[in-house]
Design a protein around this motif. Structure first.
Motif, PDB file in Angstrom:
ATOM      1  N   LYS A  18     -70.863  50.606 -25.800  1.00  0.00           N
ATOM      2  CA  LYS A  18     -71.521  52.193 -25.766  1.00  0.00           C
ATOM      3  C   LYS A  18     -70.051  53.110 -25.514  1.00  0.00           C
ATOM      4  CE  LYS A  18     -76.206  51.575 -24.599  1.00  0.00           C
ATOM      5  NZ  LYS A  18     -76.383  50.881 -22.990  1.00  0.00           N
ATOM      6  N   ARG A  19     -69.237  52.660 -24.540  1.00  0.00           N
ATOM      7  CA  ARG A  19     -68.195  53.390 -24.033  1.00  0.00           C
ATOM      8  C   ARG A  19     -67.063  52.974 -24.830  1.00  0.00           C
ATOM      9  NH1 ARG A  19     -64.566  50.081 -19.610  1.00  0.00           N
ATOM     10  NH2 ARG A  19     -63.618  51.726 -18.793  1.00  0.00           N
ATOM     11  N   GLN A  20     -66.468  53.970 -25.270  1.00  0.00           N
ATOM     12  CA  GLN A  20     -65.185  54.217 -26.166  1.00  0.00           C
ATOM     13  C   GLN A  20     -64.966  53.002 -27.061  1.00  0.00           C
ATOM     14  OE1 GLN A  20     -62.787  54.722 -22.203  1.00  0.00           O
ATOM     15  NE2 GLN A  20     -61.640  56.307 -23.781  1.00  0.00           N
ATOM     16  N   ILE A  74     -61.760  36.814 -14.501  1.00  0.00           N
ATOM     17  CA  ILE A  74     -62.198  38.394 -13.949  1.00  0.00           C
ATOM     18  C   ILE A  74     -61.513  39.303 -14.967  1.00  0.00           C
ATOM     19  CG2 ILE A  74     -60.124  38.199 -12.478  1.00  0.00           C
ATOM     20  CD1 ILE A  74     -62.020  39.884 -10.360  1.00  0.00           C
ATOM     21  N   ASN A  75     -62.114  40.264 -15.407  1.00  0.00           N
ATOM     22  CA  ASN A  75     -61.887  41.748 -15.945  1.00  0.00           C
ATOM     23  C   ASN A  75     -62.174  42.628 -14.850  1.00  0.00           C
ATOM     24  OD1 ASN A  75     -61.123  43.849 -17.111  1.00  0.00           O
ATOM     25  ND2 ASN A  75     -62.382  43.538 -18.995  1.00  0.00           N
ATOM     26  N   PRO A  76     -61.187  42.880 -13.884  1.00  0.00           N
ATOM     27  CA  PRO A  76     -61.363  43.859 -12.863  1.00  0.00           C
ATOM     28  C   PRO A  76     -61.705  45.550 -13.215  1.00  0.00           C
ATOM     29  CG  PRO A  76     -59.509  42.419 -12.386  1.00  0.00           C
ATOM     30  CD  PRO A  76     -59.950  42.347 -13.900  1.00  0.00           C
ATOM     31  N   ALA A  77     -61.507  45.603 -14.482  1.00  0.00           N
ATOM     32  CA  ALA A  77     -61.514  46.927 -15.037  1.00  0.00           C
ATOM     33  C   ALA A  77     -60.379  47.868 -14.395  1.00  0.00           C
ATOM     34  CB  ALA A  77     -62.846  47.307 -15.153  1.00  0.00           C
ATOM     35  N   ALA A  78     -60.795  48.790 -13.948  1.00  0.00           N
ATOM     36  CA  ALA A  78     -59.935  49.759 -13.239  1.00  0.00           C
ATOM     37  C   ALA A  78     -59.694  49.215 -12.018  1.00  0.00           C
ATOM     38  CB  ALA A  78     -60.732  51.216 -13.240  1.00  0.00           C
ATOM     39  N   LEU A  79     -60.220  48.418 -11.231  1.00  0.00           N
ATOM     40  CA  LEU A  79     -59.671  47.829 -10.130  1.00  0.00           C
ATOM     41  C   LEU A  79     -58.492  46.955 -10.248  1.00  0.00           C
ATOM     42  CD1 LEU A  79     -63.058  46.561  -8.702  1.00  0.00           C
ATOM     43  CD2 LEU A  79     -61.939  48.707  -7.922  1.00  0.00           C
ATOM     44  N   THR A  80     -58.321  46.601 -11.352  1.00  0.00           N
ATOM     45  CA  THR A  80     -57.067  46.075 -11.782  1.00  0.00           C
ATOM     46  C   THR A  80     -55.752  46.814 -11.077  1.00  0.00           C
ATOM     47  OG1 THR A  80     -57.997  45.408 -13.888  1.00  0.00           O
ATOM     48  CG2 THR A  80     -55.703  45.075 -13.669  1.00  0.00           C
ATOM     49  N   HIS A  81     -55.774  47.848 -11.510  1.00  0.00           N
ATOM     50  CA  HIS A  81     -54.698  48.707 -11.054  1.00  0.00           C
ATOM     51  C   HIS A  81     -54.625  49.212  -9.791  1.00  0.00           C
ATOM     52  CE1 HIS A  81     -54.856  48.224 -15.531  1.00  0.00           C
ATOM     53  NE2 HIS A  81     -55.903  49.072 -15.641  1.00  0.00           N
ATOM     54  N   THR A  82     -55.711  49.078  -8.825  1.00  0.00           N
ATOM     55  CA  THR A  82     -55.877  49.928  -7.746  1.00  0.00           C
ATOM     56  C   THR A  82     -56.139  48.861  -6.408  1.00  0.00           C
ATOM     57  OG1 THR A  82     -58.150  50.242  -8.162  1.00  0.00           O
ATOM     58  CG2 THR A  82     -56.623  51.998  -8.818  1.00  0.00           C
ATOM     59  N   VAL A 100     -58.687  38.984 -17.692  1.00  0.00           N
ATOM     60  CA  VAL A 100     -58.999  39.226 -18.924  1.00  0.00           C
ATOM     61  C   VAL A 100     -58.932  40.899 -19.093  1.00  0.00           C
ATOM     62  CG1 VAL A 100     -60.686  39.394 -20.845  1.00  0.00           C
ATOM     63  CG2 VAL A 100     -60.219  37.051 -19.738  1.00  0.00           C
ATOM     64  N   HIS A 101     -58.421  41.348 -20.267  1.00  0.00           N
ATOM     65  CA  HIS A 101     -58.294  42.734 -20.502  1.00  0.00           C
ATOM     66  C   HIS A 101     -59.032  42.814 -22.025  1.00  0.00           C
ATOM     67  CE1 HIS A 101     -57.242  44.020 -16.708  1.00  0.00           C
ATOM     68  NE2 HIS A 101     -56.122  43.199 -16.587  1.00  0.00           N
ATOM     69  N   ILE A 102     -59.809  43.584 -22.152  1.00  0.00           N
ATOM     70  CA  ILE A 102     -60.261  43.592 -23.722  1.00  0.00           C
ATOM     71  C   ILE A 102     -59.230  44.380 -24.437  1.00  0.00           C
ATOM     72  CG2 ILE A 102     -62.249  44.755 -25.013  1.00  0.00           C
ATOM     73  CD1 ILE A 102     -64.064  44.486 -22.472  1.00  0.00           C
ATOM     74  N   SER A 103     -58.793  45.468 -24.080  1.00  0.00           N
ATOM     75  CA  SER A 103     -57.743  46.297 -24.742  1.00  0.00           C
ATOM     76  C   SER A 103     -56.453  45.867 -24.273  1.00  0.00           C
ATOM     77  CB  SER A 103     -57.817  47.657 -24.331  1.00  0.00           C
ATOM     78  OG  SER A 103     -57.673  47.792 -22.725  1.00  0.00           O
ATOM     79  N   ASN A 104     -55.361  46.181 -24.893  1.00  0.00           N
ATOM     80  CA  ASN A 104     -54.113  45.831 -24.720  1.00  0.00           C
ATOM     81  C   ASN A 104     -53.615  46.862 -23.742  1.00  0.00           C
ATOM     82  OD1 ASN A 104     -51.340  45.414 -24.527  1.00  0.00           O
ATOM     83  ND2 ASN A 104     -50.800  45.534 -26.699  1.00  0.00           N
ATOM     84  N   PHE A 111     -50.124  53.928 -16.047  1.00  0.00           N
ATOM     85  CA  PHE A 111     -50.724  53.448 -14.916  1.00  0.00           C
ATOM     86  C   PHE A 111     -51.572  52.087 -15.145  1.00  0.00           C
ATOM     87  CE2 PHE A 111     -55.252  54.287 -15.888  1.00  0.00           C
ATOM     88  CZ  PHE A 111     -54.929  55.824 -16.652  1.00  0.00           C
ATOM     89  N   ARG A 112     -51.825  51.649 -16.330  1.00  0.00           N
ATOM     90  CA  ARG A 112     -52.528  50.570 -16.587  1.00  0.00           C
ATOM     91  C   ARG A 112     -51.559  49.375 -16.978  1.00  0.00           C
ATOM     92  NH1 ARG A 112     -57.778  52.487 -18.073  1.00  0.00           N
ATOM     93  NH2 ARG A 112     -57.603  54.398 -18.696  1.00  0.00           N
ATOM     94  N   HIS A 113     -50.252  49.640 -16.754  1.00  0.00           N
ATOM     95  CA  HIS A 113     -49.204  48.396 -17.013  1.00  0.00           C
ATOM     96  C   HIS A 113     -48.990  47.649 -15.747  1.00  0.00           C
ATOM     97  CE1 HIS A 113     -47.045  50.989 -20.192  1.00  0.00           C
ATOM     98  NE2 HIS A 113     -48.568  50.860 -20.427  1.00  0.00           N
TER      99      HIS A 113
HETATM  100  C1  DQA Z   1     -59.633  46.997 -19.144  1.00  0.00           C
HETATM  101  C2  DQA Z   1     -58.619  48.049 -19.029  1.00  0.00           C
HETATM  102  C3  DQA Z   1     -58.583  48.710 -17.646  1.00  0.00           C
HETATM  103  O1  DQA Z   1     -57.647  49.460 -17.662  1.00  0.00           O
HETATM  104  C4  DQA Z   1     -59.855  49.821 -17.839  1.00  0.00           C
HETATM  105  O2  DQA Z   1     -59.793  50.527 -16.489  1.00  0.00           O
HETATM  106  C5  DQA Z   1     -61.189  49.051 -17.893  1.00  0.00           C
HETATM  107  C6  DQA Z   1     -61.051  47.913 -19.074  1.00  0.00           C
HETATM  108  C7  DQA Z   1     -59.885  46.317 -20.426  1.00  0.00           C
HETATM  109  O3  DQA Z   1     -60.844  45.429 -20.495  1.00  0.00           O
HETATM  110  O4  DQA Z   1     -59.195  46.704 -21.399  1.00  0.00           O
HETATM  111  O5  DQA Z   1     -62.242  49.276 -17.671  1.00  0.00           O
HETATM  112  O6  DQA Z   1     -59.884  46.153 -18.194  1.00  0.00           O
END
Ligand code: DQA
Length: 145
Positions: A18-20, A74-82, A100-104, A111-113
């Motif tokens: 649903k999200r983006q 683990i896909n830590p989502a935003a926690l990856t970067h913080t 794992v990250h779904i997006s590149n 800040f996502r690098h």
């Molecule tokens: C994500 C990438 C992160 O930067 C972002 O905060 C996410 C998802 C990804 O799966 O592409 O929430 O981890």
């Protein structure tokens, strides 16, 4: 010896599908859970997928994994970067860790690098969409042979 792989997901990934969707696609986390189970079974593994919006919950699940899981995807989502807390928790775990990250993330904001978690991960998959989870599970199958 446990054959369970924890597939941990961080904040906002409960809204997957649903999200983006232009970034993360239309598959849901339930779809990902089913695919992870299917691939895990090919390797005689069990997949246990969980998601939380709370950093402390992710840390607690990593601690639980010390006794109950053979590996962590683990896909830590935003926690990856913080999150140094998630990194430190992963350092207490002795089995393989795959990120794992779904997006590149490297094609996105700077800040996502940077990833704290990559300092502990055996491997990283980014930009393969939700297929990245299945690829990570295959790799986990080889690492746990
Ligand atoms: C994500 C990438 C992160 O930067 C972002 O905060 C996410 C998802 C990804 O799966 O592409 O929430 O981890």
């Amino acid at each position: 010896m446990t054959r369970t792989v924890y597939v941990l997901n961080g904040p906002n990934l409960n809204l997957l599908g649903k999200r983006q969707p232009e970034i993360y696609g239309r598959d849901t986390l339930e779809d990902v859970a089913a695919e992870c189970k299917r691939v895990a079974a090919e390797f005689g593994l069990e997949s246990d997928l969980r998601q939380s919006n709370y950093e402390g919950q992710i840390v607690d699940w990593i601690h639980e994994a010390r006794e109950k899981a053979a590996g962590i995807i683990i896909n830590p989502a935003a926690l990856t970067h913080t999150s140094v807390a998630v990194l430190d928790a992963l350092h207490t775990f002795e089995g393989p860790v795959l990120e794992v990250h779904i997006s590149n993330v490297h094609k996105r904001e700077s800040f996502r690098h940077h990833s704290y978690v990559s300092l502990r991960a055996e491997g990283v998959i980014a930009g393969f969409g939700v297929e990245g989870y299945a690829l990570a599970m295959r790799r986990m199958g080889s690492l746990l042979k």
